[in-house]
Design a protein around this motif. Structure first.
Motif, short mmCIF file in Angstrom:
data_model
loop_
_atom_site.label_atom_id
_atom_site.label_comp_id
_atom_site.label_asym_id
_atom_site.label_seq_id
_atom_site.Cartn_x
_atom_site.Cartn_y
_atom_site.Cartn_z
N ALA A 160 -6.21 6.22 -5.38
CA ALA A 160 -5.45 4.99 -5.09
C ALA A 160 -4.03 5.11 -5.63
CB ALA A 160 -6.15 3.78 -5.71
N ALA A 161 -3.88 5.69 -6.81
CA ALA A 161 -2.54 5.86 -7.38
C ALA A 161 -1.68 6.77 -6.50
CB ALA A 161 -2.64 6.44 -8.80
N ARG B 275 -2.09 7.29 -3.26
CA ARG B 275 -1.79 6.56 -2.01
C ARG B 275 -0.64 5.56 -2.22
NH1 ARG B 275 -5.58 7.23 2.02
NH2 ARG B 275 -7.54 8.18 1.34
N GLU B 276 -0.66 4.87 -3.35
CA GLU B 276 0.42 3.91 -3.65
C GLU B 276 1.75 4.63 -3.81
OE1 GLU B 276 -0.78 1.56 -7.02
OE2 GLU B 276 -2.69 1.07 -6.06
N ALA B 277 1.75 5.77 -4.49
CA ALA B 277 2.98 6.54 -4.67
C ALA B 277 3.51 7.03 -3.33
CB ALA B 277 2.74 7.72 -5.61
N ALA C 175 3.01 5.61 -0.43
CA ALA C 175 3.52 4.44 0.29
C ALA C 175 4.91 4.06 -0.21
CB ALA C 175 2.55 3.26 0.14
N ARG C 176 5.11 4.09 -1.54
CA ARG C 176 6.45 3.79 -2.08
C ARG C 176 7.48 4.80 -1.59
NH1 ARG C 176 3.45 2.90 -6.71
NH2 ARG C 176 4.05 4.94 -7.54
#
Length: 67
Positions: free
Chosen positions: A21-22, A24-26, A28-29
């Motif tokens: 998840a971390a 994927r978030e990175a 996306a940013r």
């Protein structure tokens, strides 16, 4: 590299974080910032391929705090 990635995943697990998840978030940013950089470049009448590495980096750094 594999050993380093394994160590990072282990660290995340110990902190009770979901490493996938971390990541994927990175990602996306990064994608949001890249789209913004490309948009600003277009507004200035250029494409990223028209810029040299230093100019691309300067534009990227201009985006700090913009998102």
């Amino acid at each position: 590299l594999g050993e380093a990635l394994f160590a990072i995943v282990q660290c995340a697990s110990r902190l009770e974080l979901d490493p996938e998840a971390a990541l994927r978030e990175a990602n996306a940013r990064f994608a949001r910032r890249m789209r913004h950089v490309e948009q600003v470049a277009r507004e200035r009448g250029v494409t990223l391929t028209m810029l040299d590495a230093a100019e691309r980096l300067r534009l990227w750094c201009e985006m700090d705090g913009a998102l």
